[in-house]
Design a protein around this motif. Sequence first.
Motif, PDB file in Angstrom:
ATOM      1  N   MET A   1      42.199  22.788  76.395  1.00  0.00           N
ATOM      2  CA  MET A   1      41.234  23.305  76.257  1.00  0.00           C
ATOM      3  C   MET A   1      39.807  21.646  75.839  1.00  0.00           C
ATOM      4  SD  MET A   1      40.797  25.875  72.764  1.00  0.00           S
ATOM      5  CE  MET A   1      41.762  24.615  71.412  1.00  0.00           C
ATOM      6  N   THR A   2      39.349  21.666  76.220  1.00  0.00           N
ATOM      7  CA  THR A   2      38.492  20.547  75.852  1.00  0.00           C
ATOM      8  C   THR A   2      38.325  20.641  74.770  1.00  0.00           C
ATOM      9  OG1 THR A   2      37.053  21.456  78.101  1.00  0.00           O
ATOM     10  CG2 THR A   2      35.929  20.139  77.031  1.00  0.00           C
ATOM     11  N   ALA A   3      38.451  18.927  74.413  1.00  0.00           N
ATOM     12  CA  ALA A   3      37.427  18.362  72.861  1.00  0.00           C
ATOM     13  C   ALA A   3      36.405  17.931  73.087  1.00  0.00           C
ATOM     14  CB  ALA A   3      38.910  17.623  72.740  1.00  0.00           C
ATOM     15  N   THR A   4      35.523  17.606  71.844  1.00  0.00           N
ATOM     16  CA  THR A   4      34.145  16.781  72.183  1.00  0.00           C
ATOM     17  C   THR A   4      33.882  16.512  70.765  1.00  0.00           C
ATOM     18  OG1 THR A   4      32.527  16.762  73.096  1.00  0.00           O
ATOM     19  CG2 THR A   4      32.361  18.443  72.189  1.00  0.00           C
ATOM     20  N   ASP A   5      33.650  15.473  70.694  1.00  0.00           N
ATOM     21  CA  ASP A   5      33.046  15.050  69.016  1.00  0.00           C
ATOM     22  C   ASP A   5      31.162  15.665  69.331  1.00  0.00           C
ATOM     23  OD1 ASP A   5      35.035  14.069  67.974  1.00  0.00           O
ATOM     24  OD2 ASP A   5      34.457  12.271  68.701  1.00  0.00           O
ATOM     25  N   LEU A   6      30.946  16.685  68.226  1.00  0.00           N
ATOM     26  CA  LEU A   6      29.947  17.291  68.188  1.00  0.00           C
ATOM     27  C   LEU A   6      28.872  16.829  66.309  1.00  0.00           C
ATOM     28  CD1 LEU A   6      30.025  21.419  69.014  1.00  0.00           C
ATOM     29  CD2 LEU A   6      30.055  18.811  70.801  1.00  0.00           C
ATOM     30  N   VAL A   7      27.531  17.127  66.705  1.00  0.00           N
ATOM     31  CA  VAL A   7      27.176  15.777  65.225  1.00  0.00           C
ATOM     32  C   VAL A   7      26.432  17.661  64.331  1.00  0.00           C
ATOM     33  CG1 VAL A   7      25.130  15.308  64.183  1.00  0.00           C
ATOM     34  CG2 VAL A   7      26.663  13.832  66.113  1.00  0.00           C
ATOM     35  N   VAL A   8      26.697  17.599  63.045  1.00  0.00           N
ATOM     36  CA  VAL A   8      26.094  18.666  62.087  1.00  0.00           C
ATOM     37  C   VAL A   8      24.734  18.530  61.860  1.00  0.00           C
ATOM     38  CG1 VAL A   8      26.676  20.155  59.830  1.00  0.00           C
ATOM     39  CG2 VAL A   8      28.896  18.781  60.998  1.00  0.00           C
ATOM     40  N   VAL A   9      24.182  19.607  62.375  1.00  0.00           N
ATOM     41  CA  VAL A   9      22.530  19.126  62.906  1.00  0.00           C
ATOM     42  C   VAL A   9      22.488  20.670  61.676  1.00  0.00           C
ATOM     43  CG1 VAL A   9      22.670  18.758  64.946  1.00  0.00           C
ATOM     44  CG2 VAL A   9      23.085  21.258  64.775  1.00  0.00           C
TER      45      VAL A   9
END
Length: 312
Positions: A1-9
């Motif tokens: 699976m693709t993994a990425t860092d996301l921001v809590v907005v």
Amino acid sequence: MTATDLVVVTRQQVATGVVEFGLARADGAALPGWEPGAHVDLELGPGLLRQYSLCGDPADRSVLRIAVQREAAGRGGSRAAHERLTVGGTVRVHGPRNTFPLVAARHYRFVAGGIGITPIVPMVAAADAAGADWHLSYGGRTRAAMAYATALRDRYGDRVDLYPQDETGLLDLAGLLAGPGDGPVYCCGPESLVRAVEEHCRDWPPGRLHVERFAPRDDTTFPDTAIEVELALSGRTVTVPPGVPILRAVEEAGVPVLSSCREGTCGTCETPVLAGVPEHRDSLLSAQDRAAGDTMLICVSRARTPRLVLEL
């Protein structure tokens, strides 16, 4: 699976003990597309990879929305989410992926219990947008603890029936599920609800009932003996003793496998089977997937044959 860092907005309380988080890319780029029933896996700390259903609008590619109910008696994932996910912070996210897809139909019945409403929210929106005939029965301990209850009722009116247990008692499953009807039933919620729904629907045609559960069912039907597992991609063969999960034996052999629940409910460790016959003990795969025998959840399932060959 693709993994990425996301921001809590965004972060907002949507019910007693339930917080909704909005996750976006730091550069504002579009997020991967998804369909109702999909979920993402969040890395919430060492050994804390947890899956949460997406409950936002699939057409909005700017943000992924999840809602997390804090479980005092849980394994630490929900507590970590509530304590560590703050606006402006980041979290590593895998997915989305979908093990609970919404099939095309003209009629639907949706049954949700507690935080099990999260995958159902985009499902009813999709069914409504498609002009389908549908109805949602949504139960919870109290009205204040039922996330999105007011919004659903306000938007869809009498297509949504709310059953706070302290006001109305338990869901009337005998009435709601009196017969198979003309379309599928989708159910998500605590294990007690899912099991009760399965019992009411046990004699229905195959494929009519679709469930997603948070806890494992006991599905052991074959003796737990030592097995040999060949890892085709790694060029290794491991012996898995009785009582030891295949996943643990593979990890101890130095082959990393992405996993989360380790109970056979989330599908994170689903692995292709190249040879041998799996003994499925998960709570996720459909009857058709089990019969095909070309994939298995190695955190709980074993083998009906002395040897398995896995694509690992």
